[in-house]
Design a protein around this motif. Structure first.
Motif, PDB file in Angstrom:
ATOM      1  N   VAL A  33       0.834  -1.209   0.000  1.00 31.77           N
ATOM      2  CA  VAL A  33       0.000   0.000   0.000  1.00 31.77           C
ATOM      3  C   VAL A  33       0.870   1.261   0.000  1.00 31.77           C
ATOM      4  CG1 VAL A  33      -1.822   1.265   1.192  1.00 31.77           C
ATOM      5  CG2 VAL A  33      -1.865  -1.236   1.147  1.00 31.77           C
ATOM      6  N   PRO A  34       1.787   1.442   0.965  1.00 31.28           N
ATOM      7  CA  PRO A  34       2.638   2.636   0.886  1.00 31.28           C
ATOM      8  C   PRO A  34       3.575   2.614  -0.322  1.00 31.28           C
ATOM      9  CG  PRO A  34       3.369   1.199   2.655  1.00 31.28           C
ATOM     10  CD  PRO A  34       2.059   0.667   2.192  1.00 31.28           C
ATOM     11  N   SER A  35       3.981   1.427  -0.767  1.00 32.50           N
ATOM     12  CA  SER A  35       4.875   1.343  -1.927  1.00 32.50           C
ATOM     13  C   SER A  35       4.194   1.853  -3.186  1.00 32.50           C
ATOM     14  CB  SER A  35       5.347  -0.096  -2.130  1.00 32.50           C
ATOM     15  OG  SER A  35       6.150  -0.522  -1.045  1.00 32.50           O
ATOM     16  N   THR A  36       2.865   1.717  -3.248  1.00 32.97           N
ATOM     17  CA  THR A  36       2.131   2.250  -4.402  1.00 32.97           C
ATOM     18  C   THR A  36       2.292   3.763  -4.493  1.00 32.97           C
ATOM     19  OG1 THR A  36       0.515   0.458  -4.226  1.00 32.97           O
ATOM     20  CG2 THR A  36      -0.133   2.403  -5.494  1.00 32.97           C
ATOM     21  N   PHE A  37       2.182   4.443  -3.361  1.00 32.59           N
ATOM     22  CA  PHE A  37       2.370   5.892  -3.359  1.00 32.59           C
ATOM     23  C   PHE A  37       3.817   6.257  -3.656  1.00 32.59           C
ATOM     24  CE2 PHE A  37      -1.442   5.376  -0.719  1.00 32.59           C
ATOM     25  CZ  PHE A  37      -2.277   6.297  -1.319  1.00 32.59           C
ATOM     26  N   THR A  38       4.767   5.421  -3.226  1.00 33.15           N
ATOM     27  CA  THR A  38       6.171   5.673  -3.535  1.00 33.15           C
ATOM     28  C   THR A  38       6.427   5.601  -5.034  1.00 33.15           C
ATOM     29  OG1 THR A  38       6.751   4.659  -1.404  1.00 33.15           O
ATOM     30  CG2 THR A  38       8.527   4.997  -2.978  1.00 33.15           C
ATOM     31  N   VAL A  39       5.807   4.621  -5.691  1.00 36.20           N
ATOM     32  CA  VAL A  39       5.950   4.492  -7.148  1.00 36.20           C
ATOM     33  C   VAL A  39       5.333   5.707  -7.846  1.00 36.20           C
ATOM     34  CG1 VAL A  39       5.239   3.147  -9.157  1.00 36.20           C
ATOM     35  CG2 VAL A  39       6.090   1.992  -7.121  1.00 36.20           C
ATOM     36  N   MET A  40       4.203   6.191  -7.341  1.00 32.58           N
ATOM     37  CA  MET A  40       3.584   7.388  -7.922  1.00 32.58           C
ATOM     38  C   MET A  40       4.503   8.597  -7.752  1.00 32.58           C
ATOM     39  SD  MET A  40      -0.311   6.684  -6.596  1.00 32.58           S
ATOM     40  CE  MET A  40      -1.076   8.082  -7.401  1.00 32.58           C
ATOM     41  N   ALA A  84       6.051  -0.617   7.569  1.00 29.77           N
ATOM     42  CA  ALA A  84       7.385  -0.206   7.144  1.00 29.77           C
ATOM     43  C   ALA A  84       8.259  -1.436   6.933  1.00 29.77           C
ATOM     44  CB  ALA A  84       8.014   0.708   8.185  1.00 29.77           C
ATOM     45  N   SER A  85       9.111  -1.397   5.922  1.00 34.03           N
ATOM     46  CA  SER A  85       9.980  -2.530   5.602  1.00 34.03           C
ATOM     47  C   SER A  85      11.263  -2.011   4.975  1.00 34.03           C
ATOM     48  CB  SER A  85       9.280  -3.490   4.631  1.00 34.03           C
ATOM     49  OG  SER A  85       9.010  -2.849   3.399  1.00 34.03           O
ATOM     50  N   ASN A  86      12.279  -2.878   4.947  1.00 39.40           N
ATOM     51  CA  ASN A  86      13.546  -2.495   4.312  1.00 39.40           C
ATOM     52  C   ASN A  86      13.351  -2.232   2.826  1.00 39.40           C
ATOM     53  OD1 ASN A  86      14.987  -2.747   6.717  1.00 39.40           O
ATOM     54  ND2 ASN A  86      15.409  -4.909   6.373  1.00 39.40           N
ATOM     55  N   PHE A  87      12.477  -3.017   2.203  1.00 43.15           N
ATOM     56  CA  PHE A  87      12.179  -2.802   0.785  1.00 43.15           C
ATOM     57  C   PHE A  87      11.584  -1.417   0.574  1.00 43.15           C
ATOM     58  CE2 PHE A  87       9.000  -2.818  -2.619  1.00 43.15           C
ATOM     59  CZ  PHE A  87       9.787  -3.172  -3.709  1.00 43.15           C
ATOM     60  N   GLY A  88      10.653  -1.027   1.449  1.00 46.39           N
ATOM     61  CA  GLY A  88      10.027   0.281   1.329  1.00 46.39           C
ATOM     62  C   GLY A  88      11.016   1.414   1.517  1.00 46.39           C
ATOM     63  N   VAL A  89      11.959   1.249   2.455  1.00 41.85           N
ATOM     64  CA  VAL A  89      12.967   2.282   2.696  1.00 41.85           C
ATOM     65  C   VAL A  89      13.860   2.465   1.474  1.00 41.85           C
ATOM     66  CG1 VAL A  89      14.985   2.892   4.087  1.00 41.85           C
ATOM     67  CG2 VAL A  89      12.950   1.955   5.197  1.00 41.85           C
ATOM     68  N   GLU A  90      14.292   1.345   0.885  1.00 45.25           N
ATOM     69  CA  GLU A  90      15.164   1.426  -0.291  1.00 45.25           C
ATOM     70  C   GLU A  90      14.417   2.008  -1.488  1.00 45.25           C
ATOM     71  OE1 GLU A  90      18.330   0.952  -0.265  1.00 45.25           O
ATOM     72  OE2 GLU A  90      18.316   0.320   1.839  1.00 45.25           O
ATOM     73  N   LEU A  91      13.171   1.567  -1.689  1.00 48.56           N
ATOM     74  CA  LEU A  91      12.382   2.091  -2.809  1.00 48.56           C
ATOM     75  C   LEU A  91      12.125   3.580  -2.643  1.00 48.56           C
ATOM     76  CD1 LEU A  91      10.752   1.516  -5.403  1.00 48.56           C
ATOM     77  CD2 LEU A  91       8.777   1.013  -3.949  1.00 48.56           C
ATOM     78  N   ASP A  92      11.872   4.000  -1.418  1.00 52.04           N
ATOM     79  CA  ASP A  92      11.630   5.418  -1.153  1.00 52.04           C
ATOM     80  C   ASP A  92      12.875   6.255  -1.473  1.00 52.04           C
ATOM     81  OD1 ASP A  92       9.739   7.434   0.184  1.00 52.04           O
ATOM     82  OD2 ASP A  92      11.585   7.729   1.297  1.00 52.04           O
ATOM     83  N   SER A  93      14.044   5.758  -1.109  1.00 50.71           N
ATOM     84  CA  SER A  93      15.276   6.500  -1.386  1.00 50.71           C
ATOM     85  C   SER A  93      15.524   6.618  -2.887  1.00 50.71           C
ATOM     86  CB  SER A  93      16.470   5.813  -0.719  1.00 50.71           C
ATOM     87  OG  SER A  93      16.363   5.895   0.689  1.00 50.71           O
ATOM     88  N   LEU A  94      15.288   5.531  -3.630  1.00 52.46           N
ATOM     89  CA  LEU A  94      15.482   5.571  -5.076  1.00 52.46           C
ATOM     90  C   LEU A  94      14.497   6.539  -5.729  1.00 52.46           C
ATOM     91  CD1 LEU A  94      16.027   1.755  -5.763  1.00 52.46           C
ATOM     92  CD2 LEU A  94      17.751   3.561  -5.827  1.00 52.46           C
ATOM     93  N   SER A  95      13.257   6.524  -5.258  1.00 51.23           N
ATOM     94  CA  SER A  95      12.256   7.446  -5.792  1.00 51.23           C
ATOM     95  C   SER A  95      12.618   8.889  -5.477  1.00 51.23           C
ATOM     96  CB  SER A  95      10.876   7.114  -5.208  1.00 51.23           C
ATOM     97  OG  SER A  95      10.473   5.809  -5.548  1.00 51.23           O
ATOM     98  N   LEU A 133      23.935  12.604  -1.593  1.00 49.26           N
ATOM     99  CA  LEU A 133      24.677  12.519  -0.334  1.00 49.26           C
ATOM    100  C   LEU A 133      23.737  12.567   0.865  1.00 49.26           C
ATOM    101  CD1 LEU A 133      27.673  14.895  -1.162  1.00 49.26           C
ATOM    102  CD2 LEU A 133      27.687  12.397  -1.091  1.00 49.26           C
ATOM    103  N   ARG A 134      22.722  13.406   0.770  1.00 46.88           N
ATOM    104  CA  ARG A 134      21.757  13.523   1.887  1.00 46.88           C
ATOM    105  C   ARG A 134      21.005  12.211   2.090  1.00 46.88           C
ATOM    106  NH1 ARG A 134      18.597  13.313   5.269  1.00 46.88           N
ATOM    107  NH2 ARG A 134      17.222  14.887   6.180  1.00 46.88           N
ATOM    108  N   LEU A 135      20.556  11.577   1.019  1.00 54.09           N
ATOM    109  CA  LEU A 135      19.816  10.313   1.125  1.00 54.09           C
ATOM    110  C   LEU A 135      20.714   9.179   1.597  1.00 54.09           C
ATOM    111  CD1 LEU A 135      17.721  10.672  -2.138  1.00 54.09           C
ATOM    112  CD2 LEU A 135      16.822  10.724   0.194  1.00 54.09           C
ATOM    113  N   ALA A 136      21.955   9.135   1.097  1.00 52.58           N
ATOM    114  CA  ALA A 136      22.882   8.091   1.521  1.00 52.58           C
ATOM    115  C   ALA A 136      23.196   8.218   3.014  1.00 52.58           C
ATOM    116  CB  ALA A 136      24.165   8.164   0.698  1.00 52.58           C
TER     117      ALA A 136
END
Length: 282
Positions: A33-40, A84-95, A133-136
């Motif tokens: 559910v939150p990952s859908t908004f991250t993809v958007m 919240a999950s590790n996958f969600g954190v990584e996807l959020d950073s990439l987005s 740098l900020r996200l890393a």
């Protein structure tokens, strides 16, 4: 008569019979559910780059603002659904790197920095590098929820660039040369603030408890949101400018005025009491 070599091979093969396997529907986890908004959020960032390349500065700026909205929603949904999950954190950073790194950097370049040639490329790249740098740093130092951000958040930087680009393009209250050099200074300042240790407040959680504990912060957030809905990009630029300046002024105050030992012990006692109360059964 002995069977031939081909017949022996055919007889040695395992016999198979037709059997239809049961098809199982894939299980949808709560983190979807939150990952859908991250993809958007990511899609809006890509749309901002495409529209900026076509010269539509206003549309590009609004796509970045919508990306920031989706980024806020996915965090709220993840906390509300405890997904919240590790996958969600990584996807959020990439987005975020797409929507709040590449998109605002390219928008700033097309909004005026393009006229500076190689210098414009380097200045706009500062926004991209600062965001990375900020996200890393955030991912490397993430250790749970905190009340503040260390360094200017990438969505705040991106919304500032977007609001400025929309305003100077639609309002024309600055000359082309004034807008260009203001954009140069803004890009460099925002890049430095992202990698700094300046503290910035997080958005208040939409809960009654948060309103009781921080009524002023919650009220200011509601006022700012209402102003943005009414006056749109102009109000957003003012709000983001005040937010950035507020963090800088707070850091200067903390630098020159050290917290007394009495206040520190009182805060520590209050924190211990809060932790103890959270552990008690309701």
């Amino acid at each position: 008569m002995e069977p031939s070599e081909a017949e022996r091979r055919r007889q040695a093969r395992p016999k198979r019979r037709f059997k239809m396997k049961r098809m199982q529907m894939p299980r949808v986890s709560r983190s979807a559910v939150p990952s859908t908004f991250t993809v958007m959020n990511m899609v809006c960032g890509y749309a901002a780059i495409v529209t900026a390349s076509e010269g539509n500065i206003i549309a590009s700026g609004w796509f970045i603002i919508f990306a920031a909205l989706f980024d806020t929603i996915d965090g709220l949904v993840a906390r509300l659904t405890n997904s919240a999950s590790n996958f969600g954190v990584e996807l959020d950073s990439l987005s975020d790197l797409v929507s709040f790194g590449a998109a605002p950097a390219f928008l700033a370049y097309k909004c005026g920095l393009e006229s500076l040639g190689l210098v414009g490329v380097l200045v706009s790249a500062c926004l991209m590098v600062g965001s990375g740098l900020r996200l890393a740093r955030f991912n490397a130092q993430f250790s749970g929820y905190k009340e503040y951000f260390s360094g200017l958040p990438t969505p705040s930087q991106a919304m500032t660039v977007a609001a400025f680009s929309i305003t100077v393009t639609s309002e024309k209250w600055l000359s082309a040369e004034q807008a260009l050099w203001t954009l140069v200074g803004l890009s460099i300042a925002l890049s430095l603030l992202m990698i700094s240790k300046v503290r910035y407040e997080k958005l208040p959680k939409p809960t009654p408890e948060e309103f009781r504990q921080r009524p002023l912060k919650f009220s200011l957030f509601i006022i700012a949101s209402t102003a943005v809905l009414i006056f749109q990009a102009k109000a957003l630029l003012v709000v983001m400018t005040l937010y950035i300046a507020g963090g800088m002024l707070r850091s200067l105050y903390d630098f020159f005025f050290e917290e007394s030992s009495t206040e520190k012990s009182a805060d520590a006692s209050a924190g211990t009491a809060n932790e103890f109360s959270k552990k008690q059964p309701s």
